[in-house]
Motif scaffolding. Structure first.
Motif, PDB file in Angstrom:
ATOM      1  N   SER A 172      42.008  37.725  43.346  1.00  0.00           N
ATOM      2  CA  SER A 172      40.869  37.852  42.431  1.00  0.00           C
ATOM      3  C   SER A 172      40.708  36.569  41.630  1.00  0.00           C
ATOM      4  O   SER A 172      41.687  35.992  41.156  1.00  0.00           O
ATOM      5  CB  SER A 172      41.072  39.025  41.463  1.00  0.00           C
ATOM      6  OG  SER A 172      41.257  40.238  42.167  1.00  0.00           O
ATOM      7  N   GLU A 205      28.198  43.565  45.343  1.00  0.00           N
ATOM      8  CA  GLU A 205      27.930  43.529  46.781  1.00  0.00           C
ATOM      9  C   GLU A 205      26.490  43.124  47.079  1.00  0.00           C
ATOM     10  O   GLU A 205      26.215  42.469  48.085  1.00  0.00           O
ATOM     11  CB  GLU A 205      28.246  44.883  47.408  1.00  0.00           C
ATOM     12  CG  GLU A 205      29.745  45.177  47.466  1.00  0.00           C
ATOM     13  CD  GLU A 205      30.088  46.494  48.114  1.00  0.00           C
ATOM     14  OE1 GLU A 205      31.244  46.668  48.509  1.00  0.00           O
ATOM     15  OE2 GLU A 205      29.192  47.362  48.219  1.00  0.00           O
ATOM     16  N   HIS A 261      31.367  42.912  51.202  1.00  0.00           N
ATOM     17  CA  HIS A 261      32.222  43.962  50.644  1.00  0.00           C
ATOM     18  C   HIS A 261      32.984  43.408  49.446  1.00  0.00           C
ATOM     19  O   HIS A 261      33.591  42.327  49.535  1.00  0.00           O
ATOM     20  CB  HIS A 261      33.204  44.486  51.687  1.00  0.00           C
ATOM     21  CG  HIS A 261      32.564  45.202  52.828  1.00  0.00           C
ATOM     22  ND1 HIS A 261      31.965  46.445  52.689  1.00  0.00           N
ATOM     23  CD2 HIS A 261      32.392  44.851  54.126  1.00  0.00           C
ATOM     24  CE1 HIS A 261      31.479  46.827  53.852  1.00  0.00           C
ATOM     25  NE2 HIS A 261      31.713  45.885  54.744  1.00  0.00           N
ATOM     26  N   VAL A 262      32.940  44.133  48.351  1.00  0.00           N
ATOM     27  CA  VAL A 262      33.624  43.712  47.125  1.00  0.00           C
ATOM     28  C   VAL A 262      34.597  44.806  46.706  1.00  0.00           C
ATOM     29  O   VAL A 262      34.230  45.977  46.610  1.00  0.00           O
ATOM     30  CB  VAL A 262      32.625  43.443  45.983  1.00  0.00           C
ATOM     31  CG1 VAL A 262      33.372  43.069  44.705  1.00  0.00           C
ATOM     32  CG2 VAL A 262      31.649  42.338  46.372  1.00  0.00           C
ATOM     33  N   GLN A 263      35.813  44.406  46.469  1.00  0.00           N
ATOM     34  CA  GLN A 263      36.833  45.342  46.000  1.00  0.00           C
ATOM     35  C   GLN A 263      36.982  45.235  44.492  1.00  0.00           C
ATOM     36  O   GLN A 263      37.167  44.135  43.966  1.00  0.00           O
ATOM     37  CB  GLN A 263      38.174  45.029  46.671  1.00  0.00           C
ATOM     38  CG  GLN A 263      39.323  45.892  46.183  1.00  0.00           C
ATOM     39  CD  GLN A 263      40.595  45.628  46.962  1.00  0.00           C
ATOM     40  OE1 GLN A 263      41.076  46.438  47.733  1.00  0.00           O
ATOM     41  NE2 GLN A 263      41.157  44.435  46.765  1.00  0.00           N
ATOM     42  N   GLN A 311      30.650  47.626  41.498  1.00  0.00           N
ATOM     43  CA  GLN A 311      30.903  47.205  42.878  1.00  0.00           C
ATOM     44  C   GLN A 311      29.589  47.006  43.631  1.00  0.00           C
ATOM     45  O   GLN A 311      29.414  46.011  44.350  1.00  0.00           O
ATOM     46  CB  GLN A 311      31.760  48.246  43.586  1.00  0.00           C
ATOM     47  CG  GLN A 311      32.034  47.904  45.046  1.00  0.00           C
ATOM     48  CD  GLN A 311      32.746  49.027  45.778  1.00  0.00           C
ATOM     49  OE1 GLN A 311      32.735  50.175  45.354  1.00  0.00           O
ATOM     50  NE2 GLN A 311      33.383  48.705  46.882  1.00  0.00           N
ATOM     51  N   ILE A 346      38.748  47.553  55.709  1.00  0.00           N
ATOM     52  CA  ILE A 346      37.642  46.718  55.238  1.00  0.00           C
ATOM     53  C   ILE A 346      38.157  45.317  54.917  1.00  0.00           C
ATOM     54  O   ILE A 346      39.162  45.152  54.226  1.00  0.00           O
ATOM     55  CB  ILE A 346      36.986  47.329  53.988  1.00  0.00           C
ATOM     56  CG1 ILE A 346      36.370  48.690  54.324  1.00  0.00           C
ATOM     57  CG2 ILE A 346      35.910  46.403  53.431  1.00  0.00           C
ATOM     58  CD1 ILE A 346      35.800  49.413  53.125  1.00  0.00           C
ATOM     59  N   ASP A 347      37.466  44.327  55.435  1.00  0.00           N
ATOM     60  CA  ASP A 347      37.789  42.930  55.134  1.00  0.00           C
ATOM     61  C   ASP A 347      36.901  42.495  53.962  1.00  0.00           C
ATOM     62  O   ASP A 347      35.739  42.151  54.142  1.00  0.00           O
ATOM     63  CB  ASP A 347      37.530  42.060  56.370  1.00  0.00           C
ATOM     64  CG  ASP A 347      37.985  40.624  56.167  1.00  0.00           C
ATOM     65  OD1 ASP A 347      38.668  40.359  55.156  1.00  0.00           O
ATOM     66  OD2 ASP A 347      37.662  39.768  57.011  1.00  0.00           O
ATOM     67  N   TYR A 348      37.461  42.541  52.758  1.00  0.00           N
ATOM     68  CA  TYR A 348      36.683  42.274  51.554  1.00  0.00           C
ATOM     69  C   TYR A 348      36.346  40.790  51.415  1.00  0.00           C
ATOM     70  O   TYR A 348      37.172  39.924  51.697  1.00  0.00           O
ATOM     71  CB  TYR A 348      37.442  42.741  50.315  1.00  0.00           C
ATOM     72  CG  TYR A 348      37.540  44.244  50.202  1.00  0.00           C
ATOM     73  CD1 TYR A 348      36.465  44.989  49.743  1.00  0.00           C
ATOM     74  CD2 TYR A 348      38.703  44.911  50.563  1.00  0.00           C
ATOM     75  CE1 TYR A 348      36.547  46.375  49.637  1.00  0.00           C
ATOM     76  CE2 TYR A 348      38.799  46.297  50.460  1.00  0.00           C
ATOM     77  CZ  TYR A 348      37.712  47.019  50.000  1.00  0.00           C
ATOM     78  OH  TYR A 348      37.801  48.385  49.907  1.00  0.00           O
ATOM     79  N   ASP A 349      35.113  40.525  50.981  1.00  0.00           N
ATOM     80  CA  ASP A 349      34.694  39.150  50.715  1.00  0.00           C
ATOM     81  C   ASP A 349      35.177  38.700  49.335  1.00  0.00           C
ATOM     82  O   ASP A 349      35.479  37.519  49.142  1.00  0.00           O
ATOM     83  CB  ASP A 349      33.167  39.050  50.778  1.00  0.00           C
ATOM     84  CG  ASP A 349      32.635  39.350  52.167  1.00  0.00           C
ATOM     85  OD1 ASP A 349      32.681  38.445  53.019  1.00  0.00           O
ATOM     86  OD2 ASP A 349      32.194  40.489  52.405  1.00  0.00           O
ATOM     87  N   TYR A 350      35.205  39.613  48.394  1.00  0.00           N
ATOM     88  CA  TYR A 350      35.639  39.305  47.024  1.00  0.00           C
ATOM     89  C   TYR A 350      36.538  40.430  46.515  1.00  0.00           C
ATOM     90  O   TYR A 350      36.431  41.573  46.949  1.00  0.00           O
ATOM     91  CB  TYR A 350      34.459  39.225  46.047  1.00  0.00           C
ATOM     92  CG  TYR A 350      33.372  38.253  46.363  1.00  0.00           C
ATOM     93  CD1 TYR A 350      33.315  36.992  45.750  1.00  0.00           C
ATOM     94  CD2 TYR A 350      32.348  38.587  47.244  1.00  0.00           C
ATOM     95  CE1 TYR A 350      32.280  36.109  46.018  1.00  0.00           C
ATOM     96  CE2 TYR A 350      31.307  37.713  47.520  1.00  0.00           C
ATOM     97  CZ  TYR A 350      31.280  36.471  46.909  1.00  0.00           C
ATOM     98  OH  TYR A 350      30.251  35.603  47.168  1.00  0.00           O
ATOM     99  N   SER A 351      37.385  40.073  45.573  1.00  0.00           N
ATOM    100  CA  SER A 351      38.090  41.061  44.769  1.00  0.00           C
ATOM    101  C   SER A 351      37.824  40.721  43.311  1.00  0.00           C
ATOM    102  O   SER A 351      38.061  39.582  42.875  1.00  0.00           O
ATOM    103  CB  SER A 351      39.597  41.032  45.043  1.00  0.00           C
ATOM    104  OG  SER A 351      40.281  41.928  44.186  1.00  0.00           O
TER     105      SER A 351
END
Length: 207
Positions: free
Chosen positions: A124, A74, A87-89, A70, A47-52
């Motif tokens: 982050s 998202e 996607h948010v991690q 989460q 997964i290519d996260y947009d945010y952490s």
């Protein structure tokens, strides 16, 4: 002995001789093939996260509470990488410290390493800290020094709309500091990412 049986016997000997002389080559080739399959699968499914969004406390959140937060992020975040999805991690670096119940030196060291890498790379920007971790890091130049610059998570509209996850109720939130020494503030992509996180946090707080 029939001709077909002779051919079969010769074929069997050739196969046996091949594996006798090349068995290590075959095993190494099979190992490399398995490694490549696993590597390609991980790359395709990664997964290519947009945010952490990071949590730093002396205890971890429950998986259900982490998922609830989460999902809120998202639903309200932006598609920063342009893949059509958000996607948010949730990066939870929380664990008991030295002298606290449940302290494990190996787990603590692993969490600290992950946290330090996050800070150095600027993964982050939104950080949730509990009071203990605020006291530990307030003078480190990573987070705001004054407690007035934080917002209690219980006062945040996003937290309430996420169902007020109980195991996160003692945290407070702020954006991390981008100091000049790290070099992060000079990177255009980091500046853009920071601004996106600032907008997301403002919406979470309810400003």
């Amino acid at each position: 002995m029939k001709k077909s049986e002779l051919l079969s016997e010769e074929k069997k000997k050739k196969i046996d001789n091949f594996f006798y002389y090349y068995k290590f080559h075959v095993l190494i080739g099979a190992f490399i093939l398995i490694f490549l399959i696993i590597f390609i699968k991980d790359m395709v499914t990664k997964i290519d996260y947009d945010y952490s969004v990071a949590f730093l406390g002396n205890y971890g959140m429950s998986s259900d509470d982490s998922l609830a937060l989460q999902q809120w992020f998202e639903e309200h975040g932006e598609d920063l990488n342009g893949d059509g999805e958000v996607h948010v991690q949730i990066s939870d670096y929380s664990c008991p410290g030295d002298g606290e119940e449940g302290y494990d030196p190996q787990v603590f060291a692993a969490m600290q390493t992950r946290f330090i890498v996050d800070v150095q790379e600027g993964t982050s920007m939104i950080y949730f800290l509990n009071q203990e971790k605020y006291e530990d890091y307030k003078d480190q130049g990573i987070f705001p020094e004054n407690v007035e610059d934080y917002v209690q998570i219980e006062d945040c509209k996003g937290y309430q709309k996420a169902g007020s996850p109980q195991s996160a109720s003692d945290f407070m939130v702020a954006l991390r500091i981008l100091d000049e020494e790290s070099g992060l503030s000079e990177k255009e992509e980091i500046q853009s990412y920071y601004a996106a996180n600032e907008r997301l946090l403002e919406e979470f707080i309810g400003e």
